[in-house]
Design an enzyme around this catalytic site. Structure first.
Site, short mmCIF file in Angstrom:
data_model
loop_
_atom_site.label_atom_id
_atom_site.label_comp_id
_atom_site.label_asym_id
_atom_site.label_seq_id
_atom_site.Cartn_x
_atom_site.Cartn_y
_atom_site.Cartn_z
N LYS A 1 0.83 -1.21 0.00
CA LYS A 1 0.00 0.00 0.00
C LYS A 1 0.87 1.26 0.00
CE LYS A 1 -2.29 -1.31 3.69
NZ LYS A 1 -1.77 -2.70 3.83
N THR A 2 1.85 1.30 0.89
CA THR A 2 2.75 2.47 0.94
C THR A 2 3.55 2.59 -0.34
OG1 THR A 2 2.94 2.23 3.34
CG2 THR A 2 4.62 3.55 2.24
N ASP B 1 -1.04 6.83 6.35
CA ASP B 1 -1.07 5.41 6.68
C ASP B 1 -2.00 5.18 7.88
OD1 ASP B 1 -0.45 2.77 6.44
OD2 ASP B 1 1.50 2.90 7.45
N THR C 1 -5.51 -1.13 7.17
CA THR C 1 -5.65 -2.57 7.33
C THR C 1 -7.02 -2.92 7.89
OG1 THR C 1 -4.67 -2.39 9.55
CG2 THR C 1 -3.17 -2.91 7.72
N ARG D 1 6.76 -8.46 1.78
CA ARG D 1 7.64 -8.12 2.90
C ARG D 1 8.11 -9.38 3.62
NH1 ARG D 1 4.98 -3.92 6.55
NH2 ARG D 1 5.47 -2.57 4.78
#
Length: 325
Positions: free
Chosen positions: A69-70, A114, A163, A207
């Site tokens: 997302k980032t 965020d 999230t 990640r």
């Protein structure tokens, strides 16, 4: 330190990994791997805005941690050739915090927030006119002498990430022009086979794949000749208690506890948490999502139930099933 930060397969990003994570992040849509449908949609939005000389509609990216997302937010800014201004919902404690950021934006900038669902409601209400009309209402003074003035803001694009999309209020959600949900990635069959082994255990999360790769590299350099074959990757990941589909010790403990201690369920969340020695919120937010994604766990009105898939993964036969071969 949170539980997810301590887990090798946790999706959160520890401080010591931030520099390497930044170096690995793609900077254009062409470099970004996966999420093909969302990439295509974003490409159309960006190309259209660029052709008209306008800003991109406000965007809301949702989905589990670690899926990009980032990274996508930064890519939007890079593709448009504008500045990327990141912050987070919890950091915007007061309306003045948001006002300070908004008044320092330049024309076309991308403001990234965020965990936007954690932004206080009083701050959120200041954001509404900024998103719709690019105006900022400022109150000067206090009491009977207080007065409100409206400042013009440069046109900008807000990119929110969350999230927990269910916690975003409807008035805020309706102000986003495009709200895609990022899904878990599929394992990619590539050569050498060691890379495929790592991908298969990375829980569909880039990640996590990066973190597993670093641990396998350490294992290969210390215990072997540095090369990562399928056998080396498998042995290294088993050493770190990551099984062949990416479950760790507590994932398996949750499934085993339901199967053995509670006859497959249903079992209440608080009872399950006490049985495995973990907080209820941690089980619900950190462990359950992937088990539900795999179809190993079901939520019912009476509690959690282990599925036939879970039994088979544990090498057990569920009640009423034929013995496993």
């Amino acid at each position: 330190m949170s539980v997810s930060e301590e887990r090798l397969i946790g999706p959160e990003l520890p401080e010591e990994e931030r520099e390497l994570d930044a170096a690995l992040r793609p900077r254009t849509l062409a470099e970004f791997v996966g999420q093909e449908r969302i990439k295509e949609q974003l490409g159309l939005l960006i190309d259209g805005a660029r052709a008209r000389g306008e800003t991109v509609d406000h965007l809301l990216f949702s989905g589990p941690p670690g899926l990009g997302k980032t990274t996508l937010a930064a890519i939007v800014a890079n593709e448009l050739g504008v500045s990327f201004q990141p912050t987070s919902g919890p950091a915007l404690d007061r309306p003045g915090d948001l006002a300070a950021i908004l008044t320092n934006l330049e024309e076309g900038d991308v403001l990234f927030v965020d965990e936007i669902h954690r932004m206080p409601r009083v701050v959120e209400e200041v954001l509404y006119p900024a998103l719709e009309d690019f105006k900022l209402d400022v109150v000067l003074g206090k009491g009977p002498s207080a007065r409100s003035i409206r400042l013009d803001l440069p046109r900008f694009t807000l990119v929110g990430a969350t999230t927990r999309p269910g916690r975003i209020t409807l008035p805020l959600r309706e102000r986003f022009g495009f709200s895609p949900r990022l899904d878990y990635y599929s394992a990619v069959a590539i050569q050498p086979e060691g890379a495929e082994e790592i991908a298969r255990r990375s829980r569909g999360t880039p990640r996590v794949a990066n973190r597993l790769l670093r641990r396998v590299r350490d294992f290969a350099e210390v215990r072997h000749d540095g090369g990562v074959s399928a056998e080396v990757a498998r042995a290294g990941l088993e050493l770190f208690d990551v099984d062949d589909i990416g479950l760790d010790k507590l994932d398996l403990a949750i499934l085993s506890t339901i199967a053995h201690k509670f006859g497959g369920g249903p079992v209440g969340l608080s009872t399950l948490a006490a049985a495995v020695g973990e907080e209820s919120d941690t089980i619900e937010d950190v462990y359950e999502p992937y088990l539900l994604q795999l179809g190993f766990l079901k939520r019912t009105p009476r509690g959690r139930v282990a599925t036939e898939r879970a039994y088979r993964h544990l090498g057990l036969a569920a009640e009423g099933m034929l013995p496993l071969p």
